[in-house]
Design an enzyme around this catalytic site. Structure first.
Site, PDB file in Angstrom:
ATOM      1  CE  LYS A  52      -3.970   2.051   2.445  1.00 34.89           C
ATOM      2  NZ  LYS A  52      -4.924   1.916   3.566  1.00 34.89           N
ATOM      3  CB  SER A  93      -8.182   3.788   2.469  1.00 37.93           C
ATOM      4  OG  SER A  93      -7.368   3.224   3.478  1.00 37.93           O
ATOM      5  CB  SER A 132      -8.515   0.931   5.428  1.00 37.39           C
ATOM      6  OG  SER A 132      -9.245   2.101   5.197  1.00 37.39           O
TER       7      SER A 132
END
Ligand code: GLN
Length: 450
Positions: A55, A130, A154
């Protein structure tokens, strides 16, 4: 494996758009080096040579790290996050950096400053957020493993939407050093994988005390894979009535009830319990997370990191224009909300009150865990929604996190594992929540169910 990974990316990433940056030259180089070491003791580590996606809020030395924001569009960190150091030790190979909502604020990856990511199961729907890039890349077969971060859901929510396995560890289990901070008292890095066993291996590699993060915990890291025994006889499951009640879709409810039947068949028992304060979770979270974010994001001032406006006449203008031009709408909304909640005259009414309710939410979990081994419910009230469906209505977007947020507020660990499909054929997630530092039991239950 590395070549396969890039081949798949070439094939599908034009549609899925999970990656922001690829690191192909370095990855191929590293793969070559590791090929030379095949057969050595080191190569027996199961993660040896495994491709992984990261990420983009986890800093990677000399590899562009944007946190999904224009303000960090050209940011090349000079150091590695602690989890990256651990992955290097395990000899995984970083394929690239994954798309996300800007500064991890969002539930659909539509808040990225660069591109949308699409759910591989149905390209008209969101992958969740996210960590949407992290979940979509694993679901699309581009990488077998990825890292995400979870502040209010997330990792678990995108894992549920994309039909993969995602775990948010206990707060303190994994070092946050080098994770670009959103809400420091809630953020945790965790693994997203295709199955529970892979997940346990990856968590094993990244867990443990880190002298660079004073909130990382000095608690022994057990052998997670050893807990995958398939045995859940006598296990006591609490099912919060709030997690199957109003606002939770029929699809989600039915799939959880079916999963409970499976676990009953394996010798576990379940009873209805209550987390009475969880209904305040969303309100408490958006106050506290935004307050912490308003402070954490003060460092993006155009002087020290990333983007700087080209048209400032003086220092105040430099700050203002850099931030106005660099941050997206959702990030600005949170900074304003957080700054307001922390300002004198409002602090007691909002921030302090929210902290008090956070304690009550944490206590709800402690009360249930005094009698039960795990808590089970759906990960999300509904399966993946359509691109564009909620983006203009922040409050409905926030409400989507109602089942994941209390877990972050309490600091306990939680996993999402695939749990059947909705009528429309979209994946659903089963959420299994455990006691502080008891990821082993979560994995044991998830694996037995899987
Ligand atoms: N969707 C939540 C938010 O927008 C949670 C995000 C997260 O866990 N990083 O804040």
């Amino acid at each position: 494996l590395v070549e396969e990974s890039y081949k798949k990316i070439q094939e599908v990433d034009g549609k899925v758009q999970a990656f922001l940056t690829l690191d192909d030259e370095n990855a191929r180089q590293k793969a070559k080096e590791l090929d030379e070491k095949l057969g050595t003791e080191e190569s027996k580590n199961i993660l040896f040579g495994m491709p992984i996606g990261i990420k983009d809020n986890i800093v990677t030395k000399s590899l562009r790290t944007t946190s999904g924001s224009k303000i960090l569009e050209n940011f090349n960190p000079i150091y590695d996050a602690s989890v990256m150091g651990k992955l290097h030790q395990a000899n995984t190979i970083t394929i690239g950096k994954l798309n996300m909502d800007e500064f991890a604020m969002g539930s659909s990856t539509e808040n990225s400053g660069f591109q949308k990511t699409f759910n591989p199961w149905n390209l008209e729907t969101v992958p969740g957020g996210s960590s949407g890039g992290s979940a979509a890349s694993v679901a699309a077969g581009e990488v077998p493993f990825s890292l995400g971060s979870d502040t209010g859901g997330s990792i678990r929510q995108p894992a549920a939407f994309c039909g993969v396995v995602g775990l948010k560890p206990t707060y303190g289990r994994v070092s946050r050093f080098g994770l670009i901070a959103f809400a420091s008292s809630l953020d945790q890095i965790g693994p997203i994988t295709r199955n529970v066993e892979d997940n346990a291996y990856l968590l094993q590699a990244i867990s443990g005390l880190d002298p660079h993060d004073s909130t990382s915990a000095d608690v022994d890291v057990p052998n997670y894979v050893q807990s995958l025994t398939g045995d859940v006889k006598g296990l006591k499951i609490g099912v919060p009535k709030e997690y199957l009640g109003e606002g939770v879709g029929e699809d989600a409810r039915q799939s959880v009830l079916k999963a409970l039947k499976v676990l009953e068949g394996l010798g576990a028992t379940w009873e209805e319990v209550s987390l009475p304060h969880s209904k305040y979770g969303v309100a408490v979270y958006y106050l506290l997370a935004s307050s912490e974010a308003s402070s954490n994001l003060a460092r993006f001032d155009g002087v020290r990191y990333g983007y700087r406006t080209p048209n400032a006449e003086n220092l105040m203008e430099l700050y203002k224009k850099t931030r106005s031009e660099g941050f997206g709408d959702e990030v600005k909304r949170r900074i304003m909300l957080g700054t307001f909640a922390l300002s004198s005259g409002y602090y007691d009414a909002y921030y302090k009150k929210a902290q008090q309710v956070r304690t009550l939410i944490k206590k709800d979990f402690e009360d249930v865990f005094a009698k039960y081994d795990v808590i089970i419910g759906p990960t999300t009230p509904t399966p993946a929604f359509k691109i564009g469906e909620k983006i203009n209505d922040p409050l409905t977007m926030y409400a989507n996190d109602i089942l994941t947020i209390p877990v972050n507020l309490a600091g306990v660990p939680g996993i999402s594992v695939p749990c059947g499909f909705s009528e429309a054929g979209l994946p659903l997630g089963l959420q299994i929540i455990g006691k502080h530092f008891d990821e082993s039991t979560i994995y044991r239950v998830a694996h037995a169910y899987e």
